[in-house]
Design an enzyme around this catalytic site. Structure first.
Site, PDB file in Angstrom:
ATOM      1  N   ARG B  44       0.867  -1.189   0.000  1.00 13.77           N
ATOM      2  CA  ARG B  44       0.000   0.000   0.000  1.00 13.77           C
ATOM      3  C   ARG B  44       0.897   1.230   0.000  1.00 13.77           C
ATOM      4  O   ARG B  44       1.345   1.691   1.052  1.00 13.77           O
ATOM      5  CB  ARG B  44      -0.872  -0.053   1.264  1.00 13.77           C
ATOM      6  CG  ARG B  44      -1.910   1.028   1.352  1.00 13.77           C
ATOM      7  CD  ARG B  44      -2.801   0.808   2.573  1.00 13.77           C
ATOM      8  NE  ARG B  44      -3.821   1.824   2.671  1.00 13.77           N
ATOM      9  CZ  ARG B  44      -3.618   3.017   3.227  1.00 13.77           C
ATOM     10  NH1 ARG B  44      -2.451   3.323   3.742  1.00 13.77           N
ATOM     11  NH2 ARG B  44      -4.595   3.896   3.254  1.00 13.77           N
ATOM     12  N   SER B 113     -12.740  -2.222  -2.391  1.00 13.97           N
ATOM     13  CA  SER B 113     -13.150  -1.733  -1.074  1.00 13.97           C
ATOM     14  C   SER B 113     -14.616  -1.324  -1.076  1.00 13.97           C
ATOM     15  O   SER B 113     -15.070  -0.659  -2.012  1.00 13.97           O
ATOM     16  CB  SER B 113     -12.337  -0.486  -0.685  1.00 13.97           C
ATOM     17  OG  SER B 113     -11.017  -0.815  -0.393  1.00 13.97           O
ATOM     18  N   LYS B 142      -5.796   5.000   8.719  1.00  9.79           N
ATOM     19  CA  LYS B 142      -6.239   5.626   7.481  1.00  9.79           C
ATOM     20  C   LYS B 142      -7.326   6.617   7.831  1.00  9.79           C
ATOM     21  O   LYS B 142      -8.246   6.301   8.575  1.00  9.79           O
ATOM     22  CB  LYS B 142      -6.799   4.528   6.563  1.00  9.79           C
ATOM     23  CG  LYS B 142      -7.189   4.997   5.185  1.00  9.79           C
ATOM     24  CD  LYS B 142      -7.684   3.834   4.344  1.00  9.79           C
ATOM     25  CE  LYS B 142      -8.240   4.364   3.015  1.00  9.79           C
ATOM     26  NZ  LYS B 142      -8.780   3.289   2.183  1.00  9.79           N
TER      27      LYS B 142
END
Lengths: 211, 211
Positions: B44, B113, B142
């Site tokens: 990521r 997602s 996040k």
């Protein structure tokens, strides 16, 4: 087919940028650039989500093609491909042009940013159709680690590149002629159009200074 | 071939993240995740240049494959493809899975997602091999516009998804069991590994809580 297309990368090369500080947004700059007669332009999206960047690039690609102009997408060969754009403009920190899949390298025109004669010379053995060189003059459009290169170095870059060179950085009405005389095939501009009172007229006026 | 591969997306699904605030960097998390027995992991990279992200993804892909694990790349199908990764994980703002070129959709596993049951239901007609759902719990990893979804909603998402669901958001040793019991095939974690004193042991301990 790529070399025929590249002939349209000549004169003014407007960059439609998504920085919110500009008076005119990327969409307005695309419209103005085409109305002002640009035959190549670039979408430079640093702040837009990939989903929205793809939608904007598809729209810009269609608009450019209706006007007979080339559309380049900054940084991202994948978005350039998916959007039906003509090319991609890569910086030194982007995916290296060598790594772009062969079938896309055949299809997309590839521009590569350079900032030193060393990079220009190295680029000769790299799969790039044109070279960007700059910043030629001082500019506030992009944070740069590089000092202004000047038109003498630009002329050296043109001589060393062995392919068309697009000048970038601080180019406006006052110095566009110098850039052409140094041998650049085109001048990439952001603020000279995005900040102009009339961006269409600014495109025309800049184009008239460039040969 | 894709469905066979997907069986390895089970249990702990470490995300190797390039946020400099983490105790362990992305490379260290990849090594620890594999040493700790993870059979799928994700890179990521939100802060790394494309050039460096590609190099890191190639390295991680090789390391993962030597260990018999799947490597996913976040956000970017182009980098996943060029790096030889097994899949790409897409957010709602990334290039829509429908727009990924057909030949890459055949080759890459695609994760998508989701944050609401509405998105989960819509995803049933979208080309995604697994669904991410979250944030299940509160998380600082996040910035999210979404409040914690909870395990009851996770269970509803699992029922609605019609394909494997990976839970994400605030998952650690204390609540990993709940996530498995809600029916998630795997739990994606960032901080529980990246902040652990011993990230390899943290991977093992989390894996033991997940079935």
């Amino acid at each position: 087919m790529k070399s025929a297309d590249l002939a349209r990368l000549r004169g003014i090369y407007p960059l439609a940028d998504d920085d919110p500080r500009w008076r005119h947004d990327a969409r307005a700059v695309v419209e103005a650039a085409l109305a002002g007669g640009a035959t190549a332009l670039q979408l430079r999206l640093k702040r837009t989500s990939d989903r929205d960047a793809l939608a904007l690039a598809r729209w810009a690609s269609e608009r450019a093609h209706k006007a007979g102009a080339l559309l380049f997408v900054n940084d991202r060969f994948d978005l350039a491909d998916l959007a039906g754009a003509d090319g991609v403009h890569l910086g030194q920190d982007d995916v290296p042009p060598e790594r772009i899949p062969a079938e896309l390298r055949e299809r997309l025109l590839i521009g590569l940013s350079t900032h030193t004669l060393e990079q220009v010379r190295k680029s000769r053995s790299r799969p790039a159709d044109y070279i960007g060189f700059g910043p030629v003059f001082g500019t506030a459009s992009k944070e740069s680690e590089w000092s202004p290169r000047g038109t003498a170095l630009l002329a050296e870059a043109v001589a060393a590149a062995g392919r068309p060179v697009v000048a970038i950085g601080g180019i406006g009405l006052a110095n566009a002629g110098e850039v052409s005389r140094a041998g650049a095939c085109a001048a990439a501009v952001i603020s000279a159009i995005a900040e102009a009172e009339n961006p269409t007229e600014a495109t025309r006026a800049l184009a008239a200074k460039l040969l």
